[in-house]
Design an enzyme around this catalytic site. Structure first.
Site, PDB file in Angstrom:
ATOM      1  N   ARG A  28       0.826  -1.211   0.000  1.00 33.57           N
ATOM      2  CA  ARG A  28       0.000   0.000   0.000  1.00 33.57           C
ATOM      3  C   ARG A  28       0.862   1.263   0.000  1.00 33.57           C
ATOM      4  O   ARG A  28       0.340   2.372  -0.042  1.00 33.57           O
ATOM      5  CB  ARG A  28      -0.889   0.029   1.242  1.00 33.57           C
ATOM      6  N   LYS A  78      14.750  -6.856   4.406  1.00 31.62           N
ATOM      7  CA  LYS A  78      14.955  -5.921   5.519  1.00 31.62           C
ATOM      8  C   LYS A  78      16.246  -6.167   6.302  1.00 31.62           C
ATOM      9  O   LYS A  78      16.846  -5.229   6.807  1.00 31.62           O
ATOM     10  CB  LYS A  78      13.751  -5.953   6.474  1.00 31.62           C
ATOM     11  N   ASN A  99      13.989  -0.542   7.190  1.00 31.28           N
ATOM     12  CA  ASN A  99      12.840  -0.417   6.284  1.00 31.28           C
ATOM     13  C   ASN A  99      12.922   0.849   5.432  1.00 31.28           C
ATOM     14  O   ASN A  99      12.082   1.074   4.575  1.00 31.28           O
ATOM     15  CB  ASN A  99      11.522  -0.426   7.072  1.00 31.28           C
ATOM     16  N   ASP A 115      10.055   1.510  11.972  1.00 35.30           N
ATOM     17  CA  ASP A 115       8.880   0.748  12.436  1.00 35.30           C
ATOM     18  C   ASP A 115       8.543   1.059  13.902  1.00 35.30           C
ATOM     19  O   ASP A 115       7.372   1.228  14.254  1.00 35.30           O
ATOM     20  CB  ASP A 115       9.111  -0.763  12.284  1.00 35.30           C
ATOM     21  N   ALA A 142       7.537 -12.633  18.626  1.00 39.35           N
ATOM     22  CA  ALA A 142       8.972 -12.339  18.734  1.00 39.35           C
ATOM     23  C   ALA A 142       9.640 -12.350  17.359  1.00 39.35           C
ATOM     24  O   ALA A 142      10.813 -12.703  17.232  1.00 39.35           O
ATOM     25  CB  ALA A 142       9.642 -13.341  19.674  1.00 39.35           C
ATOM     26  N   ARG A 170      12.892 -17.698  20.362  1.00 36.97           N
ATOM     27  CA  ARG A 170      12.962 -16.355  19.757  1.00 36.97           C
ATOM     28  C   ARG A 170      12.756 -15.272  20.818  1.00 36.97           C
ATOM     29  O   ARG A 170      13.374 -14.207  20.753  1.00 36.97           O
ATOM     30  CB  ARG A 170      11.918 -16.212  18.640  1.00 36.97           C
ATOM     31  N   TYR A 232      -3.575  -5.099  10.662  1.00 40.18           N
ATOM     32  CA  TYR A 232      -4.564  -4.060  10.343  1.00 40.18           C
ATOM     33  C   TYR A 232      -5.547  -4.510   9.256  1.00 40.18           C
ATOM     34  O   TYR A 232      -6.339  -3.706   8.759  1.00 40.18           O
ATOM     35  CB  TYR A 232      -3.882  -2.738   9.973  1.00 40.18           C
TER      36      TYR A 232
HETATM   37  P1  ATR Z   1       7.178 -10.266  11.198  1.00 43.07           P
HETATM   38  O1  ATR Z   1       8.413  -9.661  10.607  1.00 43.07           O
HETATM   39  O2  ATR Z   1       5.903  -9.773  10.576  1.00 43.07           O
HETATM   40  O3  ATR Z   1       7.160 -10.174  12.689  1.00 43.07           O
HETATM   41  P2  ATR Z   1       7.927 -13.048  11.448  1.00 43.07           P
HETATM   42  O4  ATR Z   1       9.323 -12.691  11.812  1.00 43.07           O
HETATM   43  O5  ATR Z   1       7.692 -14.202  10.521  1.00 43.07           O
HETATM   44  O6  ATR Z   1       7.187 -11.809  10.762  1.00 43.07           O
HETATM   45  O7  ATR Z   1       7.090 -13.278  12.802  1.00 43.07           O
HETATM   46  C1  ATR Z   1       5.770 -13.701  12.820  1.00 43.07           C
HETATM   47  C2  ATR Z   1       5.299 -13.804  14.276  1.00 43.07           C
HETATM   48  O8  ATR Z   1       3.968 -14.391  14.286  1.00 43.07           O
HETATM   49  C3  ATR Z   1       6.157 -14.723  15.129  1.00 43.07           C
HETATM   50  O9  ATR Z   1       6.089 -14.287  16.456  1.00 43.07           O
HETATM   51  C4  ATR Z   1       5.450 -16.063  14.936  1.00 43.07           C
HETATM   52  O10 ATR Z   1       5.714 -17.007  15.935  1.00 43.07           O
HETATM   53  P3  ATR Z   1       6.950 -18.055  15.716  1.00 43.07           P
HETATM   54  O11 ATR Z   1       8.198 -17.297  16.026  1.00 43.07           O
HETATM   55  O12 ATR Z   1       6.669 -19.140  16.687  1.00 43.07           O
HETATM   56  O13 ATR Z   1       6.871 -18.500  14.277  1.00 43.07           O
HETATM   57  C5  ATR Z   1       4.022 -15.613  15.021  1.00 43.07           C
HETATM   58  N1  ATR Z   1       3.109 -16.600  14.420  1.00 43.07           N
HETATM   59  C6  ATR Z   1       2.840 -16.787  13.102  1.00 43.07           C
HETATM   60  N2  ATR Z   1       1.950 -17.794  12.937  1.00 43.07           N
HETATM   61  C7  ATR Z   1       1.658 -18.258  14.189  1.00 43.07           C
HETATM   62  C8  ATR Z   1       0.799 -19.285  14.714  1.00 43.07           C
HETATM   63  N3  ATR Z   1       0.050 -20.049  13.885  1.00 43.07           N
HETATM   64  N4  ATR Z   1       0.746 -19.459  16.045  1.00 43.07           N
HETATM   65  C9  ATR Z   1       1.501 -18.707  16.881  1.00 43.07           C
HETATM   66  N5  ATR Z   1       2.325 -17.717  16.459  1.00 43.07           N
HETATM   67  C10 ATR Z   1       2.401 -17.489  15.139  1.00 43.07           C
END
Ligand code: ATR
Length: 285
Positions: A28, A78, A99, A115, A142, A170, A232
């Site tokens: 966007r 990133k 970013n 961010d 995390a 993490r 969002y």
């Molecule tokens: P971003 O940069 O958007 O934070 P990311 O580094 O892939 O993307 O992190 C995604 C977050 O959503 C992580 O905290 C992830 O948990 P894990 O570290 O255990 O993967 C969390 N997340 C995504 N899908 C999930 C799920 N089905 N259940 C619990 N946590 C989830």
């Protein structure tokens, strides 16, 4: 004799900026920056460009020579841009990702991460009485986005920051890097983590349209807490709906996207853009 400018001749052109990522079609950012360019009558362009990881270094070398003054960077670049930048801000180094890139006139690439700034600016704008020192903050997640949230909350003066993540290691890593104010909770204890929390943040992708809901019991959540979600789409996530029913102040995540974009726009185009209702509507159309 030719009419070509020598390398020392200044070439005047409308500044170009854009966002690189893969995939990038759904970004966007072009709509947001395009709106600001039009609003302030600035001659310039902002484009979305798909860039493969193996081409990242070449793209960063070439774009400044084609009139680009900077870029936004999204997944999967990133982290990688930090190794290619000449100057990395402290906050980008701390978060481990950038970013926003600025192509400086001296040829150097400056990398920043806005961010965390966007996260805090969104809270300040939409919950002006929010006090980061009112009590512990609780961060769910995390990943990369959570790291920016943690850095900015600590910077804002939060005294205790609780964190939980499905993959516990993490959260442990974030604690190891960010220090003593962090308390790691097991994912199964996420509900307990909310007890006494003054600020609650969902920094996972759970609750996003098409994904699973975030299933953290909110029984321990105080009605004094401020609850915000980085997701969002939808604007009002199940977490925010339930928190509001419990009497909490809630702030949706769209404002973070708007505010994180403002510093880049200002650096590239020389005008601090206003984040207001009109700007929000542009992204909701
Ligand atoms: P971003 O940069 O958007 O934070 P990311 O580094 O892939 O993307 O992190 C995604 C977050 O959503 C992580 O905290 C992830 O948990 P894990 O570290 O255990 O993967 C969390 N997340 C995504 N899908 C999930 C799920 N089905 N259940 C619990 N946590 C989830």
């Amino acid at each position: 004799m030719t009419d070509e400018p020598s390398s020392s001749t200044e070439i005047r052109h409308a500044p170009l900026a854009g966002v690189i990522g893969l995939p990038i079609a759904h970004s966007r950012s072009p709509r947001l920056h395009g709106h600001w360019l039009k609003r302030y009558g600035i001659e310039g362009s902002y484009l979305a460009m798909p860039v493969r990881p193996e081409h990242l270094a070449d793209v960063l070398r070439v774009l400044p020579r084609a009139g680009f003054v900077g870029l936004n960077v999204t997944i999967p670049h990133k982290e990688a841009v930090l190794t290619l930048a000449d100057v990395v801000t402290d906050r980008a180094a701390l978060i481990g990702a950038a970013n926003t890139l600025i192509f400086r006139p001296d040829g150097k690439i400056h990398a920043d991460n806005t961010d965390g700034y966007g996260f805090i600016a969104n809270l300040r704008q939409n919950a002006p009485d929010w006090d980061p020192q009112a009590g512990p903050a609780a961060v769910i997640g995390a990943g990369g986005a959570a790291r920016a949230v943690v850095a900015s909350l600590l910077d804002s003066g939060v005294r205790e920051l609780r964190i939980t993540n499905r993959t516990r290691i993490r959260s442990e890593q974030i604690k190891a890097e960010f220090g003593a104010r962090l308390v790691v909770y097991d994912w199964a204890q996420a509900g307990n983590m909310l007890e006494g929390a003054a600020t609650v943040v969902n920094a996972t992708s759970l609750g996003m349209t098409g994904k699973q809901a975030l299933r953290v019991p909110l029984d321990a959540l105080s009605s004094d807490a401020l609850v915000t979600d980085l997701v969002y789409t939808p604007l009002m996530t199940p977490l925010l709906i339930e928190a509001r029913q419990r009497g909490c102040r809630v702030v949706d995540g769209l404002g973070m996207l708007l505010h994180q974009a403002a510093p880049g726009f200002e650096r590239w185009f020389g005008q601090r853009p206003e984040v207001d209702e009109e700007t929000r509507q542009v992204l909701l159309e």
